[in-house]
Design a protein around this motif. Structure first.
Motif, PDB file in Angstrom:
ATOM      1  N   SER A 271       0.839  -1.193   0.000  1.00 20.55           N
ATOM      2  CA  SER A 271       0.000   0.000   0.000  1.00 20.55           C
ATOM      3  C   SER A 271       0.878   1.249   0.000  1.00 20.55           C
ATOM      4  CB  SER A 271      -0.902   0.007   1.242  1.00 20.55           C
ATOM      5  OG  SER A 271      -1.466   1.289   1.455  1.00 20.55           O
TER       6      SER A 271
ATOM      7  N   GLU B  69      -4.527  -0.276   9.857  1.00 21.26           N
ATOM      8  CA  GLU B  69      -4.392   1.183   9.926  1.00 21.26           C
ATOM      9  C   GLU B  69      -4.534   1.860   8.567  1.00 21.26           C
ATOM     10  OE1 GLU B  69      -1.178   1.220  13.670  1.00 21.26           O
ATOM     11  OE2 GLU B  69      -0.566   1.808  11.647  1.00 21.26           O
TER      12      GLU B  69
ATOM     13  N   PRO C 238      -6.061   3.591   5.521  1.00 19.17           N
ATOM     14  CA  PRO C 238      -7.355   4.189   5.161  1.00 19.17           C
ATOM     15  C   PRO C 238      -7.922   3.520   3.910  1.00 19.17           C
ATOM     16  CG  PRO C 238      -5.635   5.858   5.442  1.00 19.17           C
ATOM     17  CD  PRO C 238      -4.948   4.543   5.445  1.00 19.17           C
ATOM     18  N   ASP C 239      -9.231   3.498   3.784  1.00 22.22           N
ATOM     19  CA  ASP C 239      -9.877   2.836   2.652  1.00 22.22           C
ATOM     20  C   ASP C 239      -9.361   3.361   1.321  1.00 22.22           C
ATOM     21  OD1 ASP C 239     -11.338   1.254   4.322  1.00 22.22           O
ATOM     22  OD2 ASP C 239     -13.169   2.469   4.215  1.00 22.22           O
ATOM     23  N   GLU C 240      -9.113   4.676   1.240  1.00 19.31           N
ATOM     24  CA  GLU C 240      -8.707   5.265  -0.033  1.00 19.31           C
ATOM     25  C   GLU C 240      -7.267   4.917  -0.420  1.00 19.31           C
ATOM     26  OE1 GLU C 240      -8.128   8.475   3.164  1.00 19.31           O
ATOM     27  OE2 GLU C 240      -9.580   6.889   2.658  1.00 19.31           O
ATOM     28  N   GLU C 241      -6.531   4.262   0.499  1.00 17.42           N
ATOM     29  CA  GLU C 241      -5.152   3.872   0.184  1.00 17.42           C
ATOM     30  C   GLU C 241      -4.946   2.359   0.246  1.00 17.42           C
ATOM     31  OE1 GLU C 241      -1.852   6.224   1.484  1.00 17.42           O
ATOM     32  OE2 GLU C 241      -3.150   7.850   2.171  1.00 17.42           O
ATOM     33  N   LYS C 242      -6.043   1.612   0.334  1.00 14.97           N
ATOM     34  CA  LYS C 242      -5.930   0.156   0.349  1.00 14.97           C
ATOM     35  C   LYS C 242      -5.737  -0.391  -1.064  1.00 14.97           C
ATOM     36  CE  LYS C 242      -8.432  -1.007   4.580  1.00 14.97           C
ATOM     37  NZ  LYS C 242      -9.553  -1.792   5.165  1.00 14.97           N
TER      38      LYS C 242
ATOM     39  N   LYS D 272      -6.609  -2.729  -3.971  1.00 19.33           N
ATOM     40  CA  LYS D 272      -7.903  -3.277  -4.384  1.00 19.33           C
ATOM     41  C   LYS D 272      -7.680  -4.453  -5.338  1.00 19.33           C
ATOM     42  CE  LYS D 272     -10.384   1.089  -3.837  1.00 19.33           C
ATOM     43  NZ  LYS D 272      -9.274   1.744  -3.133  1.00 19.33           N
TER      44      LYS D 272
ATOM     45  N   GLU E 242      -4.768  -9.533   3.050  1.00 21.59           N
ATOM     46  CA  GLU E 242      -3.835  -8.474   3.409  1.00 21.59           C
ATOM     47  C   GLU E 242      -2.640  -9.080   4.132  1.00 21.59           C
ATOM     48  OE1 GLU E 242      -6.539  -4.526   4.153  1.00 21.59           O
ATOM     49  OE2 GLU E 242      -6.516  -6.002   5.754  1.00 21.59           O
TER      50      GLU E 242
END
Length: 432
Positions: A237, A246, A248-252, A254, A266
């Motif tokens: 990530s 830890e 954030p969803d916008e940096e996971k 996909k 993960e």
């Protein structure tokens, strides 16, 4: 710098000479001494029950069949005096200590601190001191913190010296080593192709033979247990953490797609991100082919896709395709590495051959990569362990670590292999 691939560990031959010494702690007749902490330099080399080795050293030694091996490297042959730094002894016991000769040591309750063993002669290169249990009355043969080497004059020893930043853990895993392939500048590359062969007998449990590395992740084969082997593909990530919870969803990372029977999830501990693997019974002695791509999607993200050639079916298998947010890049930093991820297995040698590296530009041109830089991790850079090698041998790149062999390749050295001139033939239309 050309190196020869070493496929077998050195055998240490012990003489049959033995004498019994009484535990005592007088001052040494030698002027200088070095303490070798057992927590970072000791392995259980024999025994069915796993004893406890931690930052305090040998903290549990209950079984008579257990043997321990302490490893360190000497710059020269040298007569030295050997002592043990004993944690307070709880019961009567007798143990043996051997290098090129063997001593039997009787221990009594209450004894602690420096216990003199006797004189031994070190050889140049790696030395292995063995500890064996003979008899005991209590629950433990002994608890030992340090090995003390006393000497006159000059002597340089290489060993894991401290536990700063958890170096006992990393040191017992052994030095990780890498090959970074030289990529032409001023061109965009989408694909990287590589072939890996693990020699027979060089695939102990805990090995990761990473074939296709890139700036944001890695792709290769692992030995996970006696019965399980994996093809592993992971992407980090952009959010820096060792805890995937830890991110954030916008940096996971996909998942876009995955192959049949491929696990995805993960990972953490050494950075965090998206992980995928296929359980696959790959075999030492066979050559395996790897292909992966890195491609920006035009919206500020990058897509990473990995394929593995199944030699039985002669078809490419999709492992997974991931999207990494906040990333805009083509394929950068193609590399391979070799590591051991189980600290208890860091005394076993492993090696791999890496052959036929090719990178493909965005306009479809294959370019053969015939130059690589050899590097090592923090344990190698500090010279805490020097049992690592890599470079070119017999027209192939190779990596080797573990097992405490004496030959060592210079870090940051450049290596070249002869070009094959045979780019991979891939039917792009049928890639899954």
């Amino acid at each position: 710098m050309k190196q020869s691939l070493i496929l077998f560990s050195t055998l240490f031959i012990l003489t049959s000479f033995s004498c019994t010494v009484k535990a005592e702690n007088p001052s040494s007749s030698f002027q200088n001494s070095i303490e070798i902490p057992l927590g970072g330099n000791t392995y259980q080399s024999f025994g069915n029950k796993l004893e406890k080795i931690n930052e305090e050293g040998i903290s549990n030694w209950s079984e008579s069949e257990t043997e321990f091996s302490i490893y360190f490297r000497s710059s020269a042959p040298k007569e030295v005096e050997i002592s043990l730094d004993l944690i307070e002894q709880q019961g009567v016991s007798e143990i043996s200590i051997s290098l090129n000769e063997s001593f039997q040591l009787k221990l009594n309750p209450g004894e602690s601190g420096k216990i003199l063993i006797g004189k031994m002669r070190l050889k140049q290169g790696y030395n292995e001191i063995k500890l064996k249990g003979i008899d005991k009355e209590g629950s433990n043969f002994a608890k030992i913190k340090n090995l003390i080497i006393s000497y006159d004059g000059e002597l340089d020893l290489n060993f894991v010296r401290d536990n700063i930043d958890n170096r006992f853990y990393w040191g017992r895993r052994g030095p990780s080593v890498h090959l970074s392939y030289t990529l032409p500048e001023n061109q965009n590359f989408k694909w990287f192709y590589n072939e890996v062969t693990v020699p027979v007998g060089q695939d102990p449990i805990g090995s990761y033979f990473m074939a296709n590395g890139f700036g944001e992740g890695y792709f290769g084969i692992q030995v996970n247990s006696e019965t399980e082997r994996r093809i592993l593909f992971s992407v980090w990530s952009p959010f820096k953490t060792d805890n995937p919870g830890e991110i954030p969803d916008e940096e996971k990372i996909k998942l876009l797609k995955k192959g049949e029977d491929v696990y995805t999830g993960e990972f953490g501990n050494e950075g965090s991100g998206g992980q995928s693997y296929l359980q696959y019974p790959w075999e030492a002695g066979k050559t395996y082919r790897f292909l992966n791509s890195v491609e920006p999607d035009g919206e500020g993200n990058t897509i990473y896709t990995a394929y593995f050639m199944d030699p039985e079916k002669q078809e490419w298998k999709l492992i997974a395709s991931f999207l990494r947010p906040k990333t805009d890049t083509w394929y950068k930093r193609p590399h391979s590495f070799l590591e051991n991820f189980i600290p208890e297995k860091g005394n076993i040698q492993r090696s791999a051959l890496y052959t036929n590296q090719w990178a493909r530009t965005t306009d479809g041109q294959w370019i053969e990569l015939t130059e690589a830089r050899f590097t090592g991790d923090d344990i190698a850079k500090r010279e805490y362990r020097l049992d690592y090698a890599g470079g070119e041998a017999n027209g192939k790149f190779f990596l080797q670590n573990g097992g405490f062999f004496d030959q060592c390749t210079e870090l940051n050295s450049m290596h070249q292999r002869n070009a094959s001139g045979n780019p991979p033939v891939i039917d792009w239309q049928i890639l899954p």
